[in-house]
Design an enzyme around this catalytic site. Structure first.
Site, PDB file in Angstrom:
ATOM      1  N   HIS A 262       0.905  -1.024   0.089  1.00  0.00           N
ATOM      2  CA  HIS A 262       0.088   0.012  -0.025  1.00  0.00           C
ATOM      3  C   HIS A 262       0.949   1.239   0.097  1.00  0.00           C
ATOM      4  CE1 HIS A 262      -3.694   2.176   2.101  1.00  0.00           C
ATOM      5  NE2 HIS A 262      -2.956   2.956   0.964  1.00  0.00           N
TER       6      HIS A 262
ATOM      7  N   HIS B 287      -9.535   1.035  -0.953  1.00  0.00           N
ATOM      8  CA  HIS B 287      -9.182   1.704   0.531  1.00  0.00           C
ATOM      9  C   HIS B 287     -10.858   1.666   0.954  1.00  0.00           C
ATOM     10  CE1 HIS B 287      -5.751   3.391  -1.125  1.00  0.00           C
ATOM     11  NE2 HIS B 287      -5.570   4.019  -0.133  1.00  0.00           N
TER      12      HIS B 287
ATOM     13  N   GLU C  60     -10.921   3.273   6.511  1.00  0.00           N
ATOM     14  CA  GLU C  60     -10.081   4.265   6.810  1.00  0.00           C
ATOM     15  C   GLU C  60     -10.622   5.412   7.770  1.00  0.00           C
ATOM     16  OE1 GLU C  60      -7.956   6.586   3.790  1.00  0.00           O
ATOM     17  OE2 GLU C  60      -6.211   7.127   5.001  1.00  0.00           O
TER      18      GLU C  60
ATOM     19  N   ASP D 236       1.776   3.962   2.867  1.00  0.00           N
ATOM     20  CA  ASP D 236       0.907   4.691   2.167  1.00  0.00           C
ATOM     21  C   ASP D 236       1.586   6.073   1.496  1.00  0.00           C
ATOM     22  OD1 ASP D 236      -1.611   5.411   1.467  1.00  0.00           O
ATOM     23  OD2 ASP D 236      -2.484   6.175   3.869  1.00  0.00           O
ATOM     24  N   ASP D 237       1.771   7.176   1.960  1.00  0.00           N
ATOM     25  CA  ASP D 237       2.282   8.326   1.342  1.00  0.00           C
ATOM     26  C   ASP D 237       3.609   8.980   2.249  1.00  0.00           C
ATOM     27  OD1 ASP D 237       0.195   9.060  -0.727  1.00  0.00           O
ATOM     28  OD2 ASP D 237      -0.895   8.759   1.309  1.00  0.00           O
TER      29      ASP D 237
ATOM     30  N   HIS E 118       1.251   4.824  -2.368  1.00  0.00           N
ATOM     31  CA  HIS E 118       0.884   5.875  -3.397  1.00  0.00           C
ATOM     32  C   HIS E 118       2.065   6.357  -4.152  1.00  0.00           C
ATOM     33  CE1 HIS E 118      -3.589   5.633  -2.154  1.00  0.00           C
ATOM     34  NE2 HIS E 118      -2.829   5.495  -1.104  1.00  0.00           N
TER      35      HIS E 118
END
Ligand code: HPA
Ligand code: ZN
Length: 330
Positions: free
Chosen positions: A14, A194, A197, A275-276, A16
């Site tokens: 996961h 997703h 969340e 994630d980011d 991005h």
């Protein structure tokens, strides 16, 4: 513990790619492409990375992605991420990208996927990192826009393993994309989404039953629904949990309140992801470290998290066995 985290073969499922755009590279690309940024310096930009919720993050994240213009930009972005993976003992990655963030600005789909896929190929050849690419639809946009994006992906099907669903979760339930996902499945794509969340457990049910996902991204709100928990456990459904993301976006007020170990101990197939990372304070190792610092993690739990990341990946069984054997020997 630190040495063990580094040594464990880990998969990141996961991530991005647009969220791995570090401020330094953002400024470099802005200059290369003659784009002016709303921030005077890297330090000022970093200071803006304070978020009360998902939407506040997304507003800045889409703004940042505007510096990505050429095939080389997408290559550099992806390559920088892969170099971090190599440093951190990440042996396999399944990053996602958001085509609409770029095609809506006039960047060609071919430019985006060309740069990303070339870097992933080099990652395999030069760094020994295997990968599978996920194409995510932006859920705040229409079904029609997602269908167009699926259409644009047709010539590149061999380069894309799965489709996903990201962006603003609240008010954009999975059911909005049921027909798009059905079409993607017909065309041979796997699916992820997703869910849970910021959105309710109900969205996780929808992702499972209507989008037929192989994994849930985030999914931490599943604990609010015991029947759902039972299903996740019995189906061995993976949840790609992102600890630093969850605390940065106030899903949990503090890391000590994170429910990842609680879920792991109940037998849910959770693993750690970043994630980011450029926006949330670190890559995969930083996420493991934050957990160790604030939760009573044992070595057995740590190994199980790494094991889950390998098992939940889309890599061939033989490859999985090779990595799992190494974990069992550590
Ligand atoms: N959630 C939803 N959309 C996103 C995220 C996220 O954590 N990161 C990038 N796009
Ligand atoms: Zn995400």
């Amino acid at each position: 513990m630190q040495a063990l985290i580094l040594a464990l073969p880990k998969a990141e499922l996961h991530l991005h790619l647009e969220g791995s755009l570090e401020p330094e590279l953002m400024f470099e690309l802005a200059q290369r492409n003659n784009i002016s940024l709303a921030y005077a310096s890297v330090a000022e930009l970093r200071r803006a990375y304070q978020f009360n919720n998902l939407q506040e993050f997304l507003d800045i994240y889409y703004q940042g992605a505007a510096v990505l213009q050429t095939e080389e930009d997408f290559y550099d972005l992806t390559w920088a991420y892969l170099l971090r993976c190599q440093e951190e003992g990440v042996v396999h990655v399944e990053p996602c990208f958001d085509p609409q963030t770029h095609t809506d600005r006039g960047v060609k789909f071919a430019t985006v996927i060309g740069g990303i896929s070339r870097a992933l190929r080099d990652g395999q050849q030069k760094l020994g990192i295997s990968s599978a690419l996920i194409m995510s639809f932006l859920r705040h946009l229409s079904e029609r826009s997602a269908l167009q994006t699926l259409e644009q992906a047709q010539p590149y099907k061999e380069l894309i393993m799965a489709v996903g669903l990201d962006s603003s979760e609240l008010d954009h339930p999975p059911e909005k994309f049921q027909r798009v996902f059905a079409k993607a499945i017909e065309q041979g794509f796997l699916t992820v989404a997703h869910a849970g969340e910021e959105g309710p457990a109900e969205y996780i049910w929808q992702a499972l039953q209507l989008l037929h996902v192989s994994r849930i991204d985030h999914g931490v709100r599943a604990v609010e629904d015991e029947k759902l928990m039972q299903l996740l456990i019995s189906e061995k459904m993976p949840l790609t949990v992102c600890p630093l993301s969850n605390t940065k976006l106030q899903v949990f007020a503090h890391m000590s309140e994170h429910n990842i170990l609680q879920m792991l101990d109940r037998g849910v197939k959770v693993m750690v992801n970043s994630d980011d990372p450029a926006y949330f304070g670190g890559y995969l190792l930083a996420n493991y470290q934050a957990l160790i610092e604030h939760l009573p993690m044992t070595e057995t739990q740590l190994k199980q998290l790494a094991k889950n990341s390998i098992e939940a990946s889309f890599m061939p069984d033989l490859e999985k066995q090779r990595h799992l054997l190494k974990i069992s020997q550590l």
